[in-house]
Design an enzyme around this catalytic site. Sequence first.
Site, PDB file in Angstrom:
ATOM      1  N   CYS A  11     -16.924  24.350 132.474  1.00 42.84           N
ATOM      2  CA  CYS A  11     -17.608  25.644 132.483  1.00 42.84           C
ATOM      3  C   CYS A  11     -17.438  26.235 133.877  1.00 42.84           C
ATOM      4  O   CYS A  11     -16.994  25.590 134.787  1.00 42.84           O
ATOM      5  CB  CYS A  11     -19.086  25.437 132.183  1.00 42.84           C
ATOM      6  SG  CYS A  11     -19.321  24.485 130.696  1.00 42.84           S
ATOM      7  N   ARG A  32     -11.824  28.701 132.872  1.00 37.96           N
ATOM      8  CA  ARG A  32     -12.358  27.329 132.887  1.00 37.96           C
ATOM      9  C   ARG A  32     -13.083  26.985 131.600  1.00 37.96           C
ATOM     10  O   ARG A  32     -13.423  25.836 131.356  1.00 37.96           O
ATOM     11  CB  ARG A  32     -13.351  27.175 134.047  1.00 37.96           C
ATOM     12  CG  ARG A  32     -12.721  27.098 135.408  1.00 37.96           C
ATOM     13  CD  ARG A  32     -13.822  27.022 136.439  1.00 37.96           C
ATOM     14  NE  ARG A  32     -14.610  25.822 136.255  1.00 37.96           N
ATOM     15  CZ  ARG A  32     -14.401  24.698 136.934  1.00 37.96           C
ATOM     16  NH1 ARG A  32     -13.421  24.650 137.814  1.00 37.96           N
ATOM     17  NH2 ARG A  32     -15.134  23.643 136.750  1.00 37.96           N
ATOM     18  N   TRP A  55     -18.039  26.305 127.931  1.00 35.37           N
ATOM     19  CA  TRP A  55     -17.103  25.694 126.973  1.00 35.37           C
ATOM     20  C   TRP A  55     -17.937  24.630 126.286  1.00 35.37           C
ATOM     21  O   TRP A  55     -18.294  23.625 126.906  1.00 35.37           O
ATOM     22  CB  TRP A  55     -15.926  25.082 127.726  1.00 35.37           C
ATOM     23  CG  TRP A  55     -14.830  24.585 126.835  1.00 35.37           C
ATOM     24  CD1 TRP A  55     -13.821  25.313 126.288  1.00 35.37           C
ATOM     25  CD2 TRP A  55     -14.649  23.246 126.346  1.00 35.37           C
ATOM     26  NE1 TRP A  55     -12.999  24.523 125.519  1.00 35.37           N
ATOM     27  CE2 TRP A  55     -13.493  23.252 125.528  1.00 35.37           C
ATOM     28  CE3 TRP A  55     -15.331  22.058 126.529  1.00 35.37           C
ATOM     29  CZ2 TRP A  55     -13.015  22.109 124.894  1.00 35.37           C
ATOM     30  CZ3 TRP A  55     -14.846  20.921 125.886  1.00 35.37           C
ATOM     31  CH2 TRP A  55     -13.706  20.960 125.087  1.00 35.37           C
ATOM     32  N   ASN A  71     -23.013  22.651 134.762  1.00 31.72           N
ATOM     33  CA  ASN A  71     -21.680  22.215 134.346  1.00 31.72           C
ATOM     34  C   ASN A  71     -21.706  20.695 134.369  1.00 31.72           C
ATOM     35  O   ASN A  71     -22.077  20.098 135.365  1.00 31.72           O
ATOM     36  CB  ASN A  71     -20.631  22.754 135.336  1.00 31.72           C
ATOM     37  CG  ASN A  71     -19.224  22.470 134.856  1.00 31.72           C
ATOM     38  OD1 ASN A  71     -19.044  22.039 133.716  1.00 31.72           O
ATOM     39  ND2 ASN A  71     -18.257  22.688 135.700  1.00 31.72           N
ATOM     40  N   GLY A  72     -21.356  20.058 133.236  1.00 37.00           N
ATOM     41  CA  GLY A  72     -21.385  18.591 133.166  1.00 37.00           C
ATOM     42  C   GLY A  72     -22.090  18.164 131.886  1.00 37.00           C
ATOM     43  O   GLY A  72     -22.348  18.966 131.006  1.00 37.00           O
ATOM     44  N   LYS A  74       3.340  20.884 126.048  1.00 40.08           N
ATOM     45  CA  LYS A  74       3.413  22.297 126.464  1.00 40.08           C
ATOM     46  C   LYS A  74       3.505  23.193 125.234  1.00 40.08           C
ATOM     47  O   LYS A  74       2.801  24.189 125.105  1.00 40.08           O
ATOM     48  CB  LYS A  74       4.639  22.471 127.348  1.00 40.08           C
ATOM     49  CG  LYS A  74       4.648  23.191 128.625  1.00 40.08           C
ATOM     50  CD  LYS A  74       3.613  23.197 129.672  1.00 40.08           C
ATOM     51  CE  LYS A  74       2.289  22.650 129.582  1.00 40.08           C
ATOM     52  NZ  LYS A  74       1.976  21.438 130.260  1.00 40.08           N
ATOM     53  N   GLU A  80       0.180  23.160 123.060  1.00 34.04           N
ATOM     54  CA  GLU A  80      -1.053  23.740 123.603  1.00 34.04           C
ATOM     55  C   GLU A  80      -0.983  25.259 123.728  1.00 34.04           C
ATOM     56  O   GLU A  80      -2.011  25.919 123.761  1.00 34.04           O
ATOM     57  CB  GLU A  80      -1.449  23.100 124.924  1.00 34.04           C
ATOM     58  CG  GLU A  80      -0.507  23.288 126.072  1.00 34.04           C
ATOM     59  CD  GLU A  80      -1.068  22.669 127.353  1.00 34.04           C
ATOM     60  OE1 GLU A  80      -2.288  22.690 127.569  1.00 34.04           O
ATOM     61  OE2 GLU A  80      -0.268  22.170 128.139  1.00 34.04           O
ATOM     62  N   HIS A 114      13.515   3.773 113.555  1.00 32.23           N
ATOM     63  CA  HIS A 114      12.560   2.759 113.072  1.00 32.23           C
ATOM     64  C   HIS A 114      11.470   3.373 112.215  1.00 32.23           C
ATOM     65  O   HIS A 114      10.351   2.857 112.159  1.00 32.23           O
ATOM     66  CB  HIS A 114      11.968   2.011 114.271  1.00 32.23           C
ATOM     67  CG  HIS A 114      13.009   1.264 115.048  1.00 32.23           C
ATOM     68  ND1 HIS A 114      13.611   0.113 114.585  1.00 32.23           N
ATOM     69  CD2 HIS A 114      13.608   1.558 116.222  1.00 32.23           C
ATOM     70  CE1 HIS A 114      14.513  -0.290 115.452  1.00 32.23           C
ATOM     71  NE2 HIS A 114      14.540   0.561 116.459  1.00 32.23           N
ATOM     72  N   LYS A 153      -9.249  24.744 131.353  1.00 36.89           N
ATOM     73  CA  LYS A 153      -8.329  24.375 132.426  1.00 36.89           C
ATOM     74  C   LYS A 153      -8.705  23.054 133.069  1.00 36.89           C
ATOM     75  O   LYS A 153      -7.847  22.287 133.462  1.00 36.89           O
ATOM     76  CB  LYS A 153      -8.315  25.477 133.502  1.00 36.89           C
ATOM     77  CG  LYS A 153      -7.350  25.196 134.648  1.00 36.89           C
ATOM     78  CD  LYS A 153      -5.914  25.099 134.168  1.00 36.89           C
ATOM     79  CE  LYS A 153      -4.960  24.785 135.289  1.00 36.89           C
ATOM     80  NZ  LYS A 153      -3.585  24.500 134.800  1.00 36.89           N
TER      81      LYS A 153
HETATM   82  C1  AGP Z   1      -1.860  20.544 130.752  1.00 32.69           C
HETATM   83  O1  AGP Z   1      -1.022  21.603 130.352  1.00 32.69           O
HETATM   84  C2  AGP Z   1      -3.163  20.535 130.030  1.00 32.69           C
HETATM   85  N1  AGP Z   1      -3.870  21.751 130.258  1.00 32.69           N
HETATM   86  C3  AGP Z   1      -3.984  19.291 130.254  1.00 32.69           C
HETATM   87  O2  AGP Z   1      -3.312  18.246 129.586  1.00 32.69           O
HETATM   88  C4  AGP Z   1      -4.174  18.835 131.724  1.00 32.69           C
HETATM   89  O3  AGP Z   1      -2.958  18.406 132.262  1.00 32.69           O
HETATM   90  C5  AGP Z   1      -5.144  17.638 131.735  1.00 32.69           C
HETATM   91  O4  AGP Z   1      -6.381  18.071 131.222  1.00 32.69           O
HETATM   92  C6  AGP Z   1      -5.339  17.037 133.135  1.00 32.69           C
HETATM   93  O5  AGP Z   1      -5.864  18.021 133.990  1.00 32.69           O
HETATM   94  P1  AGP Z   1      -5.877  17.711 135.582  1.00 32.69           P
HETATM   95  O6  AGP Z   1      -4.456  17.610 136.014  1.00 32.69           O
HETATM   96  O7  AGP Z   1      -6.609  18.856 136.185  1.00 32.69           O
HETATM   97  O8  AGP Z   1      -6.601  16.397 135.768  1.00 32.69           O
END
Ligand code: AGP
Length: 614
Positions: free
Chosen positions: A2, A33, A81, A107-108, A493, A496, A512, A609
């Site tokens: 958040c 975020r 979020w 946040n948490g 990539k 997502e 396999h 993010k």
């Molecule tokens: C990457 O494109 C994603 N958004 C996600 O997998 C991200 O890499 C993962 O959450 C780790 O985030 P960080 O590198 O901030 O720890």
Amino acid sequence: MCGIVGFTGKAAPEATEKCREILLSGLENLEYRGYDSAGIAMAGEGEGITICRAVGRISNLRKAVAGCQPQGSCGIGHTRWATHGRPTVENCHPHEDEKHSVAVVHNGIIENYQHLKEELQRSGVEFNSQTDTEVIAQLLAHHYSGNMKDTLQKVLPLLEGSFALGVLDKNQPDCIYCARRRSPLLVAQGKDGSYLASDVSALLAYTKDVTYLEENGIAVLTPDSIRFYNENGSEIHPESTHITWDATAARKNGFEHYMLKEIFDQPTALRDTLNHYVDVELGCIRREAMPFTPEQAKALRRVTIAACGTAYHASVMGQSLLEQLAGIPALAAIASEYRYSNMPPVEGEVFIAVSQSGETADTLAALSYKKAQGLRTIALSNVLGSTIAREADAVMYTLAGPEIAVASTKAYLTQVLLFAILALDLAHLRGVIDDAKLKEGIAALAKLPEQVEEILAKQSVVQDFVQQQKDCRDIFFIGRLMDYASSLEAALKLKEVSYLHSEAYAAGELKHGTIALVDESCLVVVFATQTVVLEKTLANMEEVRARGAKLLLLGHFPEGAPEDCSLWNIGKTSDQLAPLLTTVYAQLFAYYMAKLHGCDIDKPRNLAKSVTVE
Ligand code: AGP
């Protein structure tokens, strides 16, 4: 997950409008975020606390604020979020107690919130939401001693889990009370007042000197002061951090999406990161920037790496680079799994946590687990002063600049670059390579930005190919050795940002079982940069061609592509560095497929993010 913002300014005729705008524009900077609902609370002398909340984007909150007209020069805001309770107005932050005397943004995750809630309900407290955050507001009101800082001191130890908190107290309408545990929170003193945020990008428009709260720390903000306290309540005076990014660096610079801007940022990100650790002219490592002394390098016996998502894929690359270039046994692990392993530490083992945001809960938990084993720990992060960076014994920053798009691109490429630099440094310190080989390795790294630029200049090739994939629904990415790690990252990539199902597969594994899925409706993207297995990888490509799959080949093939196969060529480089180049094509492919399907590229559904919950 958040976003939190806060501001308290001097009382003045335009104070209310100023405070509202600082909160709302700060939240807009944090929308990436986490964004399924948002709200602000404001307090003013004789005004009490007014809360305005809305489901959806900040634009909806702006309409709500125009309607409810909160007054005052002090306020807190939050973009959510959802972790507890669906995204509804009742579950939006800020939350307040039943007497409207305390407002909280959080946040948490409070892991024991049900138990605390039941205790309060038994003493007659009525709740309005399903959230863990409301429990904090009710607890603070329930234990209120007349001094919110002392009340926080008393209540925080009751909470199990993680929190970054902004709190308003009706009785102190120009103060904001802050506290954090495992979730990031920073404060800053500006010329117009004091600021609070969960992320530096919300403050860059006002100041570049920020202070991160320490673990279990408390801060009290007034319009012209910020006072810090440690978990024992003693006043402390932490150092501030000067942020080198400016607000424009976090903007799109004319690109349609942050993701495309950040893909095109990569040559600069590679150059900035490389130059921080290496003197390219002299062909030597900048010793002071590296996390290993010569003695530590010689004592090293094993490297364990843990991360999540894209950072995990960079870690898999790191494992290969450390083993192939420096001959050091390495293991890359998924942090959410590894944190529960009971592997005893090995003599000479060092642990590396990789995280763009430096706030990912599972990666932080893996770091804490390895610290508890007494291991030396190193963080690779893109955010100055982030929690993981501060918790580790040493840190290597990627200098990729702010990465705003949820899909990580330039952070990934610079993470892999850091592993390449680290592997070269360790190889040289351990006598695996001599000065000449080190210079050669550095020269190859120095060529990468230009080689990436050559690929970016060919983005129209990717756009044209994508246009032919309108009906494509099943995409496989395959490769061997480091090309398998590239396949993992390419598949993630694409998934997502385009919401298309895709799968990464070790090319040798297809036969396999999974090859049963391959038919003329499939697109198979073949990463073929690893010389030692090139023939076998091309044979795997023939296996899927025989099943009617459409083919796309990525690698260095100056003689052109095999028939019936599209080819995206990369410049000549070592097997170890080639994946940094093929990845750029994969990023462009994901971006243009998402565009083709009209997706919300910078803010994909269900994603945030920074995943600061476990
Ligand atoms: C990457 O494109 C994603 N958004 C996600 O997998 C991200 O890499 C993962 O959450 C780790 O985030 P960080 O590198 O901030 O720890």
